[in-house]
Design a protein around this motif. Structure first.
Motif, PDB file in Angstrom:
ATOM      1  N   ALA A   1       4.300   4.262  -2.737  1.00  0.00           N
ATOM      2  CA  ALA A   1       5.587   4.525  -3.397  1.00  0.00           C
ATOM      3  C   ALA A   1       6.745   4.048  -2.541  1.00  0.00           C
ATOM      4  O   ALA A   1       7.722   3.473  -3.051  1.00  0.00           O
ATOM      5  CB  ALA A   1       5.723   6.018  -3.694  1.00  0.00           C
ATOM      6  N   ALA A   2       6.670   4.264  -1.231  1.00  0.00           N
ATOM      7  CA  ALA A   2       7.744   3.835  -0.334  1.00  0.00           C
ATOM      8  C   ALA A   2       7.852   2.314  -0.279  1.00  0.00           C
ATOM      9  O   ALA A   2       8.944   1.754  -0.256  1.00  0.00           O
ATOM     10  CB  ALA A   2       7.523   4.409   1.070  1.00  0.00           C
ATOM     11  N   LEU A   3       6.703   1.630  -0.269  1.00  0.00           N
ATOM     12  CA  LEU A   3       6.726   0.178  -0.248  1.00  0.00           C
ATOM     13  C   LEU A   3       7.292  -0.382  -1.553  1.00  0.00           C
ATOM     14  O   LEU A   3       8.024  -1.376  -1.541  1.00  0.00           O
ATOM     15  CB  LEU A   3       5.312  -0.373  -0.015  1.00  0.00           C
ATOM     16  N   ALA A   4       6.973   0.256  -2.676  1.00  0.00           N
ATOM     17  CA  ALA A   4       7.520  -0.199  -3.954  1.00  0.00           C
ATOM     18  C   ALA A   4       9.029  -0.034  -3.987  1.00  0.00           C
ATOM     19  O   ALA A   4       9.752  -0.861  -4.573  1.00  0.00           O
ATOM     20  CB  ALA A   4       6.868   0.583  -5.099  1.00  0.00           C
TER      21      ALA A   4
ATOM     22  N   LEU B   1      -6.938  -5.250  -1.179  1.00  0.00           N
ATOM     23  CA  LEU B   1      -6.558  -4.167  -2.096  1.00  0.00           C
ATOM     24  C   LEU B   1      -7.785  -3.351  -2.500  1.00  0.00           C
ATOM     25  O   LEU B   1      -7.720  -2.118  -2.593  1.00  0.00           O
ATOM     26  CB  LEU B   1      -5.863  -4.739  -3.325  1.00  0.00           C
ATOM     27  N   ASP B   2      -8.906  -4.033  -2.731  1.00  0.00           N
ATOM     28  CA  ASP B   2     -10.144  -3.316  -3.085  1.00  0.00           C
ATOM     29  C   ASP B   2     -10.621  -2.428  -1.939  1.00  0.00           C
ATOM     30  O   ASP B   2     -11.312  -1.430  -2.163  1.00  0.00           O
ATOM     31  CB  ASP B   2     -11.246  -4.315  -3.452  1.00  0.00           C
ATOM     32  N   ARG B   3     -10.252  -2.778  -0.721  1.00  0.00           N
ATOM     33  CA  ARG B   3     -10.644  -1.985   0.446  1.00  0.00           C
ATOM     34  C   ARG B   3      -9.645  -0.863   0.744  1.00  0.00           C
ATOM     35  O   ARG B   3      -9.782  -0.157   1.747  1.00  0.00           O
ATOM     36  CB  ARG B   3     -10.774  -2.888   1.672  1.00  0.00           C
ATOM     37  N   GLY B   4      -8.634  -0.708  -0.091  1.00  0.00           N
ATOM     38  CA  GLY B   4      -7.657   0.365   0.092  1.00  0.00           C
ATOM     39  C   GLY B   4      -6.439  -0.017   0.896  1.00  0.00           C
ATOM     40  O   GLY B   4      -5.609   0.843   1.232  1.00  0.00           O
ATOM     41  N   VAL B   5      -6.303  -1.295   1.238  1.00  0.00           N
ATOM     42  CA  VAL B   5      -5.170  -1.774   2.027  1.00  0.00           C
ATOM     43  C   VAL B   5      -3.989  -2.033   1.105  1.00  0.00           C
ATOM     44  O   VAL B   5      -4.154  -2.432  -0.051  1.00  0.00           O
ATOM     45  CB  VAL B   5      -5.562  -3.055   2.794  1.00  0.00           C
ATOM     46  N   LEU B   6      -2.770  -1.836   1.623  1.00  0.00           N
ATOM     47  CA  LEU B   6      -1.555  -2.058   0.847  1.00  0.00           C
ATOM     48  C   LEU B   6      -0.801  -3.266   1.387  1.00  0.00           C
ATOM     49  O   LEU B   6      -0.792  -3.513   2.598  1.00  0.00           O
ATOM     50  CB  LEU B   6      -0.647  -0.832   0.904  1.00  0.00           C
ATOM     51  N   GLY B   7      -0.164  -4.007   0.500  1.00  0.00           N
ATOM     52  CA  GLY B   7       0.671  -5.122   0.909  1.00  0.00           C
ATOM     53  C   GLY B   7       2.088  -4.651   1.181  1.00  0.00           C
ATOM     54  O   GLY B   7       2.610  -3.761   0.488  1.00  0.00           O
TER      55      GLY B   7
ATOM     56  N   ALA C   1      18.145   2.043  -2.403  1.00  0.00           N
ATOM     57  CA  ALA C   1      17.138   3.098  -2.463  1.00  0.00           C
ATOM     58  C   ALA C   1      17.702   4.363  -1.832  1.00  0.00           C
ATOM     59  O   ALA C   1      18.550   4.305  -0.935  1.00  0.00           O
ATOM     60  CB  ALA C   1      15.876   2.657  -1.732  1.00  0.00           C
ATOM     61  N   ALA C   2      17.242   5.506  -2.301  1.00  0.00           N
ATOM     62  CA  ALA C   2      17.686   6.775  -1.730  1.00  0.00           C
ATOM     63  C   ALA C   2      17.298   6.841  -0.259  1.00  0.00           C
ATOM     64  O   ALA C   2      16.213   6.391   0.148  1.00  0.00           O
ATOM     65  CB  ALA C   2      17.058   7.945  -2.486  1.00  0.00           C
TER      66      ALA C   2
ATOM     67  N   ALA D   1       8.067  -3.132   8.108  1.00  0.00           N
ATOM     68  CA  ALA D   1       7.058  -2.306   7.443  1.00  0.00           C
ATOM     69  C   ALA D   1       6.646  -1.160   8.357  1.00  0.00           C
ATOM     70  O   ALA D   1       6.485  -0.013   7.915  1.00  0.00           O
ATOM     71  CB  ALA D   1       5.848  -3.158   7.068  1.00  0.00           C
ATOM     72  N   ARG D   2       6.498  -1.459   9.640  1.00  0.00           N
ATOM     73  CA  ARG D   2       6.143  -0.411  10.597  1.00  0.00           C
ATOM     74  C   ARG D   2       7.206   0.671  10.658  1.00  0.00           C
ATOM     75  O   ARG D   2       6.906   1.870  10.681  1.00  0.00           O
ATOM     76  CB  ARG D   2       5.938  -1.030  11.985  1.00  0.00           C
ATOM     77  N   LEU D   3       8.472   0.282  10.690  1.00  0.00           N
ATOM     78  CA  LEU D   3       9.557   1.259  10.759  1.00  0.00           C
ATOM     79  C   LEU D   3       9.643   2.109   9.494  1.00  0.00           C
ATOM     80  O   LEU D   3       9.970   3.299   9.553  1.00  0.00           O
ATOM     81  CB  LEU D   3      10.884   0.561  11.017  1.00  0.00           C
TER      82      LEU D   3
END
Length: 338
Positions: free
Chosen positions: A330-333, A295-301, A199-200, A310-312
């Motif tokens: 986008a960053a998680l993807a 996901l329905d509540r707006g949370v991301l996996g 990844a860039a 993930a925190r970093l």
């Protein structure tokens, strides 16, 4: 034939630790980079070493800004002609340091992290052997373009996948989901596959984040019977995002789910799995607190990223501006999948 140039930077940790008092057994980081390099048989024959002591800290006391300073040093060494860069530090946070640097490292020159599980004066001290392995990995042509690597116990791990999996054992590091990417056998570094697509690199605004703009990304672990008390107690003022170390494939209790949803309405929330291997689920479970509900509540996996990584990722992303759900998704993807 001239020897290649190897830059060695030291941050402290067990690899640099010696007894704190005469006759005592407790150790503290005291040795600098030049002392570490001088203790490695054959290292001077392998490369012309430029040694720099960046800090003498136990790794629990390292901060993200220390790593930004190490990043600036490593970039300067490459600019001055180093063909490989090695950074030594304590093992407690080594997996986090490696991942943060990997997110920001934009050079094909190998940057390799290593450390030790036994202090320099211990029987069977592993620091010199690990440093020699790291030097060989950093100078191996096949290491180019692989980003930041971790070399310990004659194994080579990708920064994205490596974890410290034992608190005290000499072979404490593994890559639970996909295994090590290479090995150092005798004097040769061998990889099982060509370098993967990288990844860039994320942008860094200057060498260090200003104190006023240091991102704040809390990490909250859930547990049996969690009603969301700790998460709900957070003061979200000044918080850029929150990571939840979830159960199983990224799950929380019904009561916790309500609190997670409330927080997600204010700042981005990412749920990772606390299991140590495997990804968060996307479309398997539908009960309250499972992935479809979150996901329905707006949370991301977090995908394949463990909670600390993930925190970093969110911390590094926040260096360049405010976070919203779209940027985080986008960053998680990009960084949360193989």
């Amino acid at each position: 034939m001239s020897r290649p140039v190897l830059a060695v930077g030291a941050l402290g940790g067990t690899i640099a630790s010696t007894p704190s008092a005469a006759g005592g057994s407790a150790v503290v980081p005291t040795a600098g980079a030049a002392e570490l390099a001088a203790a490695v048989p054959g290292l001077a024959d392998l490369a012309a070493v430029r040694a720099t002591t960046l800090a003498r800290l136990p790794s629990p006391s390292l901060a993200e800004t220390d790593l930004l300073g190490a990043l600036a040093w490593a970039r300067a060494e490459v600019g001055a002609g180093a063909q490989g860069v090695v950074l030594t530090q304590g093992t407690d946070t080594l997996e986090e340091s490696a991942f943060l640097l990997d997110l920001l490292w934009d050079s094909p020159v190998p940057l390799v992290l290593t450390g030790a599980m036994r202090a320099a004066d211990a029987a069977g001290a592993d620091g010199p052997a690990n440093l020699l392995t790291a030097a060989r990995v950093a100078l191996a042509p096949a290491s180019a373009g692989r980003g930041v690597l971790v070399a310990l116990a004659e194994q080579v791990h990708a920064a994205r996948w490596v974890s410290k999996t034992d608190s005290m054992a000499p072979a404490a590091f593994a890559s639970p989901s996909f295994g090590p990417v290479g090995r150092c056998v005798e004097t040769e570094v061998r990889y099982a596959a060509p370098p993967p697509r990288r990844a860039a690199a994320l942008a860094v605004p200057g060498d260090r984040a200003p104190a006023a703009r240091r991102p704040r990304v809390p990490l909250v672990a859930t547990h049996l019977g969690d009603d969301g008390f700790v998460l709900g107690s957070l003061d979200l003022a000044g918080v850029d995002a929150v990571v939840v170390a979830g159960l199983g494939a990224g799950h929380v209790s019904t009561a916790m789910a309500d609190v997670v949803g409330q927080v997600a309405a204010v700042v981005p929330v990412v749920v990772a799995t606390r299991t140590g291997a495997g990804p968060t689920a996307r479309a398997t479970y539908g009960y309250p607190g499972a992935e479809l509900d979150l996901l329905d509540r707006g949370v991301l996996g977090a995908g394949w990223l463990p909670p600390v990584k993930a925190r970093l990722l969110l911390w590094a992303l926040a260096l360049t501006g405010p976070l919203d759900r779209g940027r985080v998704a986008a960053a998680l993807a990009e960084h949360g999948a193989p």
